[in-house]
Write a protein that holds these residues in place. Structure first.
Motif, short mmCIF file in Angstrom:
data_model
loop_
_atom_site.label_atom_id
_atom_site.label_comp_id
_atom_site.label_asym_id
_atom_site.label_seq_id
_atom_site.Cartn_x
_atom_site.Cartn_y
_atom_site.Cartn_z
N ALA A 173 1.02 -1.06 0.07
CA ALA A 173 -0.16 0.09 -0.12
C ALA A 173 1.02 1.36 -0.10
O ALA A 173 0.70 2.26 -0.83
CB ALA A 173 -0.98 -0.14 1.04
N ARG A 174 1.97 1.24 0.93
CA ARG A 174 2.78 2.54 0.87
C ARG A 174 3.62 2.72 -0.29
O ARG A 174 3.53 3.47 -0.79
CB ARG A 174 3.85 2.16 1.87
CG ARG A 174 4.82 3.41 2.43
CD ARG A 174 5.93 3.10 2.95
NE ARG A 174 7.01 2.62 2.40
CZ ARG A 174 7.39 0.98 2.53
NH1 ARG A 174 6.99 0.59 3.51
NH2 ARG A 174 8.39 0.69 1.66
N LEU A 175 4.24 1.50 -1.03
CA LEU A 175 4.71 1.75 -2.28
C LEU A 175 3.94 1.97 -3.33
O LEU A 175 4.35 2.92 -4.51
CB LEU A 175 5.38 0.28 -2.65
CG LEU A 175 6.43 -0.17 -1.82
CD1 LEU A 175 6.82 -1.58 -2.06
CD2 LEU A 175 7.84 0.53 -2.06
N LEU A 176 2.58 1.73 -3.30
CA LEU A 176 1.52 2.26 -4.42
C LEU A 176 1.65 3.78 -4.48
O LEU A 176 1.62 4.45 -5.49
CB LEU A 176 0.55 1.53 -4.53
CG LEU A 176 0.22 0.05 -4.81
CD1 LEU A 176 -0.89 -0.66 -4.50
CD2 LEU A 176 0.56 0.09 -6.29
N ARG A 177 1.56 4.19 -3.32
CA ARG A 177 1.31 5.56 -3.03
C ARG A 177 2.48 6.41 -3.20
O ARG A 177 2.47 7.29 -3.87
CB ARG A 177 0.78 5.94 -1.37
CG ARG A 177 -0.47 5.43 -1.17
CD ARG A 177 -1.06 5.91 0.10
NE ARG A 177 -2.35 5.65 0.20
CZ ARG A 177 -2.95 4.59 1.13
NH1 ARG A 177 -2.04 3.97 1.77
NH2 ARG A 177 -3.92 4.34 1.38
N GLU A 178 3.73 5.91 -2.98
CA GLU A 178 4.87 6.37 -3.22
C GLU A 178 5.34 6.60 -4.92
O GLU A 178 6.29 7.23 -5.18
CB GLU A 178 6.07 5.81 -2.46
CG GLU A 178 5.93 6.02 -1.08
CD GLU A 178 7.05 5.19 -0.34
OE1 GLU A 178 7.25 5.35 0.93
OE2 GLU A 178 7.67 4.37 -0.98
N HIS A 179 4.99 5.71 -5.64
CA HIS A 179 5.13 5.50 -7.03
C HIS A 179 4.26 5.94 -7.84
O HIS A 179 3.91 5.55 -9.07
CB HIS A 179 5.64 4.13 -7.14
CG HIS A 179 6.83 3.81 -6.49
ND1 HIS A 179 7.20 3.39 -5.11
CD2 HIS A 179 8.13 3.79 -7.12
CE1 HIS A 179 8.22 3.27 -4.92
NE2 HIS A 179 8.89 3.37 -6.05
N ILE A 180 3.15 6.68 -7.48
CA ILE A 180 2.12 7.11 -8.26
C ILE A 180 2.58 7.72 -9.72
O ILE A 180 2.01 7.18 -10.76
CB ILE A 180 1.16 8.11 -7.68
CG1 ILE A 180 0.34 7.30 -6.63
CG2 ILE A 180 0.20 8.70 -8.96
CD1 ILE A 180 -0.60 8.38 -5.85
N GLU A 181 3.58 8.57 -9.57
CA GLU A 181 3.94 9.44 -11.01
C GLU A 181 4.79 8.25 -11.69
O GLU A 181 4.48 8.19 -12.93
CB GLU A 181 4.73 10.52 -10.51
CG GLU A 181 4.12 11.60 -10.21
CD GLU A 181 4.88 12.81 -9.66
OE1 GLU A 181 6.39 12.94 -10.16
OE2 GLU A 181 4.39 13.86 -8.96
N PRO A 182 5.70 7.50 -11.15
CA PRO A 182 6.27 6.40 -12.05
C PRO A 182 5.50 5.43 -12.71
O PRO A 182 5.67 5.17 -13.76
CB PRO A 182 7.37 5.54 -11.12
CG PRO A 182 7.61 6.74 -9.97
CD PRO A 182 6.44 7.37 -9.86
N LEU A 183 4.32 5.10 -11.94
CA LEU A 183 3.41 4.08 -12.58
C LEU A 183 2.71 4.60 -13.69
O LEU A 183 2.35 4.11 -14.69
CB LEU A 183 2.68 3.70 -11.32
CG LEU A 183 3.03 2.84 -10.25
CD1 LEU A 183 2.00 2.68 -9.31
CD2 LEU A 183 3.29 1.30 -10.81
N CYS B 200 -5.44 -3.09 -0.13
CA CYS B 200 -4.15 -3.81 0.49
C CYS B 200 -4.48 -3.75 2.13
O CYS B 200 -4.28 -4.73 2.72
CB CYS B 200 -2.83 -3.49 0.19
SG CYS B 200 -2.42 -3.88 -1.58
N GLU B 201 -4.76 -2.49 2.68
CA GLU B 201 -4.81 -2.00 3.98
C GLU B 201 -6.39 -2.74 4.49
O GLU B 201 -6.14 -3.36 5.54
CB GLU B 201 -4.81 -0.47 3.97
CG GLU B 201 -3.57 0.26 3.87
CD GLU B 201 -3.76 1.61 3.76
OE1 GLU B 201 -2.61 2.16 3.83
OE2 GLU B 201 -4.72 2.26 3.64
#
Length: 435
Positions: free
Chosen positions: A48-58, A96-97
Motif C-alpha cells: 500500500a505504501r509503495l503504491l502511494r509512493e510510486h504514483i508518478e512512475p506508475l 491492501c490495507e
C-alpha cells in the motif's frame, strides 16, 4: 534484482520460461503458506505504501500502454479500463490495507467434534498452493490478485493482457519489493513477462506446479481456458442476471431496485439483463419502470403482453419483440429483455432454464415466495428485495474478490480469501486405536 526482470532479460523459450515460473511458485508457496499473519500483513501494508509512493512512475509506465492502445485503435471505453489514475491506485492501496486489517483464516479449525471412538475430528483451512490468474485490460487486477494471494498464503502466477504489459510489469515489481520487505520470497507473486499467447497454453497445462486457474475476461478467453486447461478452473462465462417482480410487491421499491439493477452500470456481469414481472402487478409496474428505462434510452425486448403495457409510455423505437435468443442474452448494454409470467413458479422455471446461474433477485412482500425463490433458484447468488449489482466480493464483505464463480464445486459466487483456500481434515486423539 527481482524475478520479473531476471526472466524478462534472459528471454528463454516460452515453455522454459513458464516452467521456471511454475517451479519458483511451487517452492515459494511452501514458504508463504506457513508465514505468520503479521508477516503477510506487513507485506500488504508495504505494498500500500509503495503504491502511494510510486504514483508518478506508475503513470509513466501506464502512459506507454495507453499510447499503444490508442495507436492500435482501441475503443475509448477499453482504453479507459487501462488507466492507472491516482484514484485507481489509491483504491488499490486501500484494498491492501483493508485485507491487512481482516482476520487471518489460515490454520483455523472448524467443526471440531468428538465421535464415539473418542477421537476429535475437524477441518483446518489451508492455502490452495499456487493459482494462475489470466486476465485482460485492467492492470489494477494485478494488485487485487497479488494482495489476495498474500493474505491467503498462496503463491500466484499472473498473466495480464498484452495491452497492459508495461503497467503490469511496474506493479509486479512493487509487489515483489513489498514481499522482500516482509521477508517473504519475491517469487510468491510472479508476472508472466512476455506477451506471447503461447504462455497461456503452457500455464494452464502444468498440474505439477499450478493447483487452480482463474480466468477473468471475455467469454472467448474463458471458453478457451476451460476447454484446454489440465488443472481445475474457477470461472463464470456469462452474467445473464434476472430481476423478478412478484405479486405482491412494494411497487415503489420494485421500480427503484430494478432501475438500479439495470442502469447503475451496464457493463458489469452483475447487471440485470432480464426482467420478469408477475401478471398480477404487470399493469401497474411495467408502465412505471418503462417510463424510467425509456428516459435513459434503454431498449426493451419483450413478450407481446409486456410490449403492450410498455407501449403506453415508451417510444416504439425502444420496443422490440423478444426472440428466444434474447432470454439467454447477456447484453452488457442499455438493452433488457422483459417477460410477463404467471407468478413465482413460472419465474423460477424461466430463470433456471435461461439464466447463467450468476445472480438472480426477487422483489416481493410475500415471505413464502421469497423463501421458495431462495431455495429453488439454482444460482451462485440469490437475492430478496435488493439489486443484483450487489453481487460483488467487496460488497459482500470479503475485502476483495479475485472473480465470480458460477461453478458448483469448491468456490461459488464472489471468490475472496476463503475461495483461495481448501479444507483438510484434522484428527486429534489420545491413544485411541480402531477395533
Amino acid at each position: 534484482m527481482n524475478a520479473v526482470t531476471d526472466l524478462s532479460s534472459a528471454q528463454p523459450a516460452v515453455a522454459d520460461l513458464v516452467q521456471t515460473l511454475g517451479l519458483q511458485a511451487k517452492q515459494a508457496s511452501a514458504l508463504v503458506a506457513k508465514a505468520s499473519a503479521a508477516t503477510k500483513n506487513k507485506a500488504l501494508l508495504a505494498l500500500a505504501r509503495l503504491l502511494r509512493e510510486h504514483i508518478e512512475p506508475l503513470q509513466l509506465d501506464n502512459a506507454k500502454d495507453l499510447a499503444r492502445a490508442r495507436a492500435a485503435g482501441l475503443a475509448e471505453p477499453m482504453v479507459d479500463r487501462l488507466k492507472l489514475t491516482p484514484k485507481v491506485l489509491e483504491t488499490c492501496a486501500l484494498g491492501c490495507e483493508q485485507l491487512a486489517a481482516m482476520p487471518d483464516i489460515i490454520g483455523e479449525i472448524i467443526g471440531l467434534k468428538q465421535v464415539p471412538s473418542g477421537i476429535r475430528v475437524g477441518q483446518m483451512r489451508v492455502p490452495i498452493g499456487v493459482f494462475g490468474m489470466i486476465y485482460e485490460s485492467r492492470p489494477n487486477v494485478t494488485i487485487e490478485a497479488a494482495s489476495l494471494a498474500i493474505k491467503s498464503g498462496n503463491a500466484c502466477i499472473l498473466r495480464g493482457g498484452s495491452e497492459a504489459i508495461d503497467s503490469n510489469r511496474a506493479l509486479a515489481q512493487l509487489v515483489q519489493r513489498a514481499l522482500a520487505e516482509a521477508g517473504l520470497p519475491e517469487t510468491a507473486v510472479q508476472l508472466v513477462p512476455t506477451t506471447d499467447r503461447a504462455a497461456v497454453g503452457h500455464l494452464i497445462t502444468m498440474p505439477q506446479f499450478v493447483d487452480v486457474i482463474i480466468p477473468r475476461g471475455g467469454k472467448g478467453l474463458i471458453e478457451r481456458i476451460s476447454a484446454e486447461a489440465k488443472v481445475p478452473v474457477i470461472k463464470h462465462l456469462d452474467g445473464n442476471c434476472h430481476t423478478y417482480v412478484d405479486d405482491p410487491c412494494d411497487l415503489a421499491l420494485a421500480v427503484k431496485v430494478t432501475d438500479n439493477a439495470k442502469t447503475n452500470k451496464y457493463s458489469p456481469c452483475n447487471a440485470t439483463e432480464s426482467l420478469l414481472v408477475a401478471r398480477g402487478v404487470a399493469g401497474d409496474f411495467l408502465p412505471r419502470i418503462g417510463a424510467v428505462l425509456a428516459a435513459k434510452g434503454v431498449e426493451m425486448r419483450g413478450c407481446p403482453e409486456s410490449l403492450r403495457l410498455l407501449g403506453t409510455v415508451a417510444p416504439a423505437a425502444l420496443l422490440k419483440p423478444a426472440t428466444e435468443a434474447d432470454w439467454f442474452e447477456e447484453y452488457l448494454a442499455p438493452v433488457i429483455s422483459v417477460k410477463v409470467v404467471a407468478g413465482v413458479d413460472e419465474a423460477i422455471a424461466h430463470i433456471n432454464h435461461y439464466s447463467s446461474h450468476h445472480t438472480d433477485a426477487i422483489l416481493t412482500t410475500d415471505h413464502r415466495h421469497a423463501q421458495q425463490f431462495l431455495r429453488e433458484v439454482d444460482s451462485a447468488s440469490v437475492m430478496v428485495n435488493t439489486s443484483t449489482r450487489f453481487a460483488d466480493g467487496f460488497e459482500y464483505g470479503l475485502g476483495a474478490e479475485i472473480g465470480i464463480s458460477t461453478d458448483k464445486f469448491h468456490a461459488r459466487g464472489p471468490v475472496g480469501i476463503e475461495g483461495l483456500t481448501s479444507l483438510k481434515y484434522v484428527v486429534l486423539g489420545e491413544g485411541e486405536v480402531r477395533g
